[in-house]
Design a protein around this motif. Structure first.
Motif, PDB file in Angstrom:
ATOM      1  N   ALA A 173       3.271 -16.483  49.399  1.00  0.00           N
ATOM      2  CA  ALA A 173       2.569 -15.363  50.001  1.00  0.00           C
ATOM      3  C   ALA A 173       1.595 -14.527  48.688  1.00  0.00           C
ATOM      4  O   ALA A 173       0.675 -14.041  48.902  1.00  0.00           O
ATOM      5  N   GLU A 174       2.568 -14.100  47.730  1.00  0.00           N
ATOM      6  CA  GLU A 174       1.902 -13.484  46.542  1.00  0.00           C
ATOM      7  C   GLU A 174       0.564 -14.293  45.881  1.00  0.00           C
ATOM      8  O   GLU A 174      -0.113 -13.600  45.237  1.00  0.00           O
ATOM      9  N   GLU A 175       0.624 -15.413  46.266  1.00  0.00           N
ATOM     10  CA  GLU A 175      -0.690 -16.180  45.564  1.00  0.00           C
ATOM     11  C   GLU A 175      -1.999 -15.783  46.269  1.00  0.00           C
ATOM     12  O   GLU A 175      -2.872 -15.962  45.638  1.00  0.00           O
ATOM     13  N   GLY A 176      -1.872 -15.051  47.572  1.00  0.00           N
ATOM     14  CA  GLY A 176      -2.887 -14.071  47.900  1.00  0.00           C
ATOM     15  C   GLY A 176      -3.800 -14.857  49.089  1.00  0.00           C
ATOM     16  O   GLY A 176      -3.543 -15.985  49.288  1.00  0.00           O
ATOM     17  N   PHE A 177      -4.697 -14.026  49.734  1.00  0.00           N
ATOM     18  CA  PHE A 177      -5.657 -14.512  50.484  1.00  0.00           C
ATOM     19  C   PHE A 177      -6.976 -15.113  49.879  1.00  0.00           C
ATOM     20  O   PHE A 177      -7.324 -14.507  48.737  1.00  0.00           O
ATOM     21  N   ARG A 178      -7.273 -16.002  50.301  1.00  0.00           N
ATOM     22  CA  ARG A 178      -8.771 -16.369  49.888  1.00  0.00           C
ATOM     23  C   ARG A 178      -9.369 -16.807  50.956  1.00  0.00           C
ATOM     24  O   ARG A 178      -9.045 -17.080  52.137  1.00  0.00           O
ATOM     25  N   GLU A 179     -10.759 -16.904  50.437  1.00  0.00           N
ATOM     26  CA  GLU A 179     -12.113 -17.087  51.358  1.00  0.00           C
ATOM     27  C   GLU A 179     -11.960 -18.672  51.481  1.00  0.00           C
ATOM     28  O   GLU A 179     -12.025 -19.280  50.216  1.00  0.00           O
ATOM     29  N   LEU A 180     -11.944 -19.312  52.372  1.00  0.00           N
ATOM     30  CA  LEU A 180     -11.851 -20.706  52.779  1.00  0.00           C
ATOM     31  C   LEU A 180     -12.974 -21.425  52.105  1.00  0.00           C
ATOM     32  O   LEU A 180     -14.076 -20.942  52.038  1.00  0.00           O
ATOM     33  N   ALA A 181     -12.740 -22.620  51.208  1.00  0.00           N
ATOM     34  CA  ALA A 181     -13.838 -23.308  50.702  1.00  0.00           C
ATOM     35  C   ALA A 181     -14.932 -23.368  51.809  1.00  0.00           C
ATOM     36  O   ALA A 181     -14.702 -23.505  53.011  1.00  0.00           O
ATOM     37  N   ALA A 182     -16.226 -23.509  51.405  1.00  0.00           N
ATOM     38  CA  ALA A 182     -17.282 -23.659  52.307  1.00  0.00           C
ATOM     39  C   ALA A 182     -18.282 -24.836  52.189  1.00  0.00           C
ATOM     40  O   ALA A 182     -19.187 -24.882  51.737  1.00  0.00           O
ATOM     41  N   PRO A 183     -17.694 -26.254  52.634  1.00  0.00           N
ATOM     42  CA  PRO A 183     -18.422 -27.364  52.478  1.00  0.00           C
ATOM     43  C   PRO A 183     -19.630 -27.170  53.376  1.00  0.00           C
ATOM     44  O   PRO A 183     -19.632 -26.576  54.291  1.00  0.00           O
ATOM     45  N   VAL A 184     -20.693 -27.756  52.756  1.00  0.00           N
ATOM     46  CA  VAL A 184     -21.876 -27.854  53.465  1.00  0.00           C
ATOM     47  C   VAL A 184     -21.825 -29.067  54.590  1.00  0.00           C
ATOM     48  O   VAL A 184     -21.582 -30.212  53.994  1.00  0.00           O
ATOM     49  N   VAL A 185     -22.344 -29.016  55.858  1.00  0.00           N
ATOM     50  CA  VAL A 185     -22.186 -30.227  56.792  1.00  0.00           C
ATOM     51  C   VAL A 185     -23.602 -30.816  56.844  1.00  0.00           C
ATOM     52  O   VAL A 185     -24.535 -29.848  56.600  1.00  0.00           O
ATOM     53  N   ALA A 186     -23.611 -32.050  56.861  1.00  0.00           N
ATOM     54  CA  ALA A 186     -24.770 -32.740  56.907  1.00  0.00           C
ATOM     55  C   ALA A 186     -24.968 -33.809  58.161  1.00  0.00           C
ATOM     56  O   ALA A 186     -24.336 -34.661  58.079  1.00  0.00           O
ATOM     57  N   ALA A 187     -25.503 -33.068  59.482  1.00  0.00           N
ATOM     58  CA  ALA A 187     -25.543 -33.925  60.674  1.00  0.00           C
ATOM     59  C   ALA A 187     -26.459 -35.106  60.508  1.00  0.00           C
ATOM     60  O   ALA A 187     -27.731 -34.677  60.172  1.00  0.00           O
ATOM     61  N   GLY A 188     -26.228 -36.206  60.952  1.00  0.00           N
ATOM     62  CA  GLY A 188     -27.125 -37.286  60.837  1.00  0.00           C
ATOM     63  C   GLY A 188     -26.732 -38.223  59.664  1.00  0.00           C
ATOM     64  O   GLY A 188     -27.649 -39.279  59.413  1.00  0.00           O
ATOM     65  N   VAL A 189     -25.807 -37.815  58.665  1.00  0.00           N
ATOM     66  CA  VAL A 189     -25.720 -38.361  57.559  1.00  0.00           C
ATOM     67  C   VAL A 189     -24.372 -39.207  57.672  1.00  0.00           C
ATOM     68  O   VAL A 189     -23.561 -38.741  58.191  1.00  0.00           O
ATOM     69  N   SER A 190     -24.254 -40.674  57.432  1.00  0.00           N
ATOM     70  CA  SER A 190     -22.970 -41.171  57.273  1.00  0.00           C
ATOM     71  C   SER A 190     -22.230 -40.864  56.007  1.00  0.00           C
ATOM     72  O   SER A 190     -22.871 -40.520  54.997  1.00  0.00           O
ATOM     73  N   GLN A 191     -20.735 -40.760  56.056  1.00  0.00           N
ATOM     74  CA  GLN A 191     -20.193 -40.324  55.034  1.00  0.00           C
ATOM     75  C   GLN A 191     -20.429 -41.747  53.919  1.00  0.00           C
ATOM     76  O   GLN A 191     -19.985 -41.173  52.787  1.00  0.00           O
ATOM     77  N   ARG A 192     -20.647 -42.553  54.333  1.00  0.00           N
ATOM     78  CA  ARG A 192     -20.866 -43.921  53.147  1.00  0.00           C
ATOM     79  C   ARG A 192     -22.208 -43.258  52.423  1.00  0.00           C
ATOM     80  O   ARG A 192     -22.020 -43.296  51.202  1.00  0.00           O
ATOM     81  N   THR A 193     -22.929 -42.796  52.952  1.00  0.00           N
ATOM     82  CA  THR A 193     -24.115 -42.235  52.294  1.00  0.00           C
ATOM     83  C   THR A 193     -23.800 -41.228  51.361  1.00  0.00           C
ATOM     84  O   THR A 193     -24.341 -40.955  50.146  1.00  0.00           O
ATOM     85  N   VAL A 194     -23.024 -40.326  51.844  1.00  0.00           N
ATOM     86  CA  VAL A 194     -22.655 -38.993  50.998  1.00  0.00           C
ATOM     87  C   VAL A 194     -21.939 -39.421  49.979  1.00  0.00           C
ATOM     88  O   VAL A 194     -22.266 -38.964  48.840  1.00  0.00           O
ATOM     89  N   ASP A 195     -20.874 -40.363  49.862  1.00  0.00           N
ATOM     90  CA  ASP A 195     -19.984 -40.815  48.940  1.00  0.00           C
ATOM     91  C   ASP A 195     -20.705 -41.672  47.924  1.00  0.00           C
ATOM     92  O   ASP A 195     -20.369 -41.563  46.943  1.00  0.00           O
ATOM     93  N   GLY A 196     -21.699 -42.325  48.493  1.00  0.00           N
ATOM     94  CA  GLY A 196     -22.324 -43.339  47.761  1.00  0.00           C
ATOM     95  C   GLY A 196     -23.441 -42.784  46.807  1.00  0.00           C
ATOM     96  O   GLY A 196     -24.060 -43.631  45.985  1.00  0.00           O
ATOM     97  N   ALA A 197     -23.927 -41.615  47.050  1.00  0.00           N
ATOM     98  CA  ALA A 197     -24.842 -40.924  46.370  1.00  0.00           C
ATOM     99  C   ALA A 197     -24.691 -40.792  44.877  1.00  0.00           C
ATOM    100  O   ALA A 197     -23.723 -40.535  44.471  1.00  0.00           O
ATOM    101  N   ARG A 198     -25.855 -40.931  43.963  1.00  0.00           N
ATOM    102  CA  ARG A 198     -25.755 -40.852  42.699  1.00  0.00           C
ATOM    103  C   ARG A 198     -25.719 -39.367  42.293  1.00  0.00           C
ATOM    104  O   ARG A 198     -26.039 -38.563  43.181  1.00  0.00           O
ATOM    105  N   THR A 199     -25.202 -38.966  41.127  1.00  0.00           N
ATOM    106  CA  THR A 199     -25.293 -37.753  40.535  1.00  0.00           C
ATOM    107  C   THR A 199     -26.579 -37.192  40.575  1.00  0.00           C
ATOM    108  O   THR A 199     -27.462 -37.666  39.802  1.00  0.00           O
ATOM    109  N   ARG A 200     -27.006 -36.019  41.276  1.00  0.00           N
ATOM    110  CA  ARG A 200     -28.286 -35.277  41.073  1.00  0.00           C
ATOM    111  C   ARG A 200     -27.855 -33.812  41.386  1.00  0.00           C
ATOM    112  O   ARG A 200     -26.928 -33.375  42.242  1.00  0.00           O
TER     113      ARG A 200
END
Length: 565
Positions: A173-200
């Motif tokens: 409990a002493e580790e504290g409260f945190r604001e949850l991570a805020a991942p961006v959602v991309a509707a219409g995109v397959s997870q394969r596309t997200v994972d396979g994209a090159r670094t930009r």
């Protein structure tokens, strides 16, 4: 044909912008109403007591908020920052009892027994699934005061209290409260596309695939405790952050209890959402899975204590259209961008996903591509046009989808530039073959002679040298070099290389004039770059040229000596 959507993880990340809260047990208060709202009154944090019963609203399925109850565990004085306390509470409902506080619950309103608004669920304990949450006071959300940290320290005494009320140890409990991570959602995109994209720099690896809703969002669903999405783009590709509405007043919504990107005054779209279910995560916080709805308004404030904006008028959008043709079939898709900094990311996903939607594969191929970008710079209109040729043995959907986003990234970083529209046409084929440069020949006395390290090219200053590339398949491509008179008597070299992949990734393009010049002088992948260099004691003579387009991607290079007479 519909856009490609990951069936297994479609929607799986609509659990977006997060933060979490705590609540207790008592009679459910009346929430803000749709449209005009009830303009909630803040419950003074100074009046909150340990053991006080609270109620709240959040959506765990569909669009209708469900009640939860809770008990205040205490208030950490100045727990967020000087002058901003943190209310700790333990919440309960069938969904919370099953999954704990979840990502996407951010902004869920918490009420006192008299119906006044205590605040919004916005923090959760940093350790696993838990019903314990931190509430951002409405007193501070209403005025957007203060910069809230992403982690809130829990004093030892409060940690012991949390441990007695949950399965956590005092140390955890002493580790504290945190604001949850805020991942961006991309509707219409397959997870394969997200994972396979090159670094930009414009592609976030925290993006997760999600789904679209087939029905229109309704303003009647935009009530306290209801779903809300701050959109950066909509259409084929919807990119945004999912959270919960805290309060509605005079058609203005406030939600999340923490920022989207902490940009202050800004412009996002405001949309509803349809929650499918809450996904439990044994390794971390649970998260909401949802389909993103249609635009209903504008988010114009992105502050540390929440996001806010009016229902009604939707923001102006920049259309990105993509037409892909293959074997007599074609598909045209469109993504509309509300947040200019998301234009490059939205463009990549629009292009890659439209390819996949038509081709129904993530496979090899070749492509002839053309594009047009319109806008204005310092109030003066511009039109940029270009195109390229691609051959990719792994995925043409990915390989042909970077040049336009790279260019958009450069343009949208310039404050003086506004991009109005993007239109891309792609003619795809199955040919992945390339032309490899095998050598260089020079025209001498009516014959073609091989140029090698031991047999340099012989050219005359002030004259034009005639040469040609020789490819491994025996084909050739001619070019000429106008040798400057000042190169007389110097030794030099000819550097030849095929194509110029990713032409808008190179440095030095920090102004519109330089970007425009790079577009006008674009070296396509089916052209060879040729550079003539002659070296003096105090100067270098340099001449650049290119071959005519060959129709196929060129590879290989040669560096050969030159004698200037």
């Amino acid at each position: 044909m519909k856009s490609s959507i990951s069936r297994a993880r479609a929607a799986v990340a609509t659990a977006v912008t997060t933060g979490l809260c705590l609540a207790g047990t008592t009679v459910l208060a009346t929430p803000s109403q749709a449209a005009t709202g009830t303009c909630d009154t803040a419950y003074p944090v100074a009046n909150i007591t340990k053991g006080q019963s609270v109620t709240g609203l959040t959506v765990d399925s569909g669009v209708t908020p469900s009640p939860f109850t809770g008990t205040v565990l205490g208030v950490i004085t100045d727990g967020v920052e000087p002058g901003v306390d943190l209310v700790m509470a333990q919440l309960s409902s069938p969904a919370i009892d099953d999954a704990g506080i979840w990502a996407g619950m951010s902004g869920s309103p918490v009420y006192a027994e008299d119906g006044s608004l205590i605040g919004a669920v916005s923090y959760t304990l940093a350790w696993g699934q838990t019903p314990i949450a931190g509430i951002t006071p409405w007193e501070d959300m209403d005025k957007y005061a203060g910069q809230l940290p992403q982690t809130v320290r829990v004093p030892t005494e409060s940690a012991h209290l949390i441990a007695r009320s949950s399965s956590l140890t005092s140390t955890q409990a002493e580790e504290g409260f945190r604001e949850l991570a805020a991942p961006v959602v991309a509707a219409g995109v397959s997870q394969r596309t997200v994972d396979g994209a090159r670094t930009r720099p414009y592609l976030s690896k925290s993006v997760s695939a999600a789904g679209h809703t087939a029905t229109e969002s309704s303003p009647l669903d935009m009530i306290a405790g209801g779903n809300m999405v701050a959109t950066m783009s909509t259409g084929d590709i919807t990119i945004g952050g999912l959270g919960t509405i805290t309060s509605v007043c005079n058609d203005r919504l406030v939600g999340f209890g923490h920022p989207m990107n902490f940009l202050g005054q800004t412009t996002y779209g405001l949309a509803g959402a349809d929650t499918l279910y809450v996904q439990k995560d044994p390794l971390g916080s649970s998260f909401k899975v949802a389909n993103v709805g249609t635009l209903l308004g504008t988010i114009d404030q992105d502050r540390m204590t929440g996001v806010s904006g009016p229902l009604g008028t939707v923001p102006a959008s920049m259309p990105i259209t993509s037409t892909v043709a293959y074997q007599g079939d074609s598909r045209t898709g469109e993504t509309d961008v509300q947040f200019r900094d998301a234009a490059a990311e939205a463009a990549y996903y629009e292009l890659a996903t439209n390819h996949q939607a038509l081709l129904d594969s993530y496979g090899p191929g070749g492509e002839q591509q053309t594009w047009t970008i319109t806008g204005d710079v310092a109030g003066e209109p511009f039109t940029l046009t270009g195109g390229n040729v691609y051959a990719d043995k792994y995925s043409i959907a990915d390989g042909a989808s970077y040049d336009v986003p790279d260019l958009l990234y450069l343009l949208t970083r310039l404050k003086s530039v506004t991009v109005d529209s993007v239109d891309v046409h792609s003619d795809v084929n199955d040919n992945t073959s390339r032309l490899k440069i095998d050598g260089v020949q020079q025209r001498r006395a009516g014959s073609w002679v091989n140029v090698t390290r031991r047999h340099p090219a012989l050219v005359r200053a002030g004259r034009t040298a005639k040469l040609r590339l020789v490819f491994t398949n025996g084909k050739t491509r001619r070019f000429q070099i106008a040798v400057p008179a000042k190169a007389r008597g110097l030794d030099g070299e000819i550097d030849v290389s095929g194509g110029y992949p990713y032409p808008f990734e190179r440095g030095g393009l920090g102004s519109f004039a330089k970007i425009e010049n790079a577009v006008h002088n674009l070296v396509r992948n089916d052209q060879a770059q040729i550079q003539f260099l002659a070296f003096g004691k105090r100067h270098v003579v340099r001449v650049r040229t290119t071959t005519a387009p060959a129709g196929k991607v060129l590879t290989g290079s040669r560096y050969l000596p030159v004698v200037v007479r």
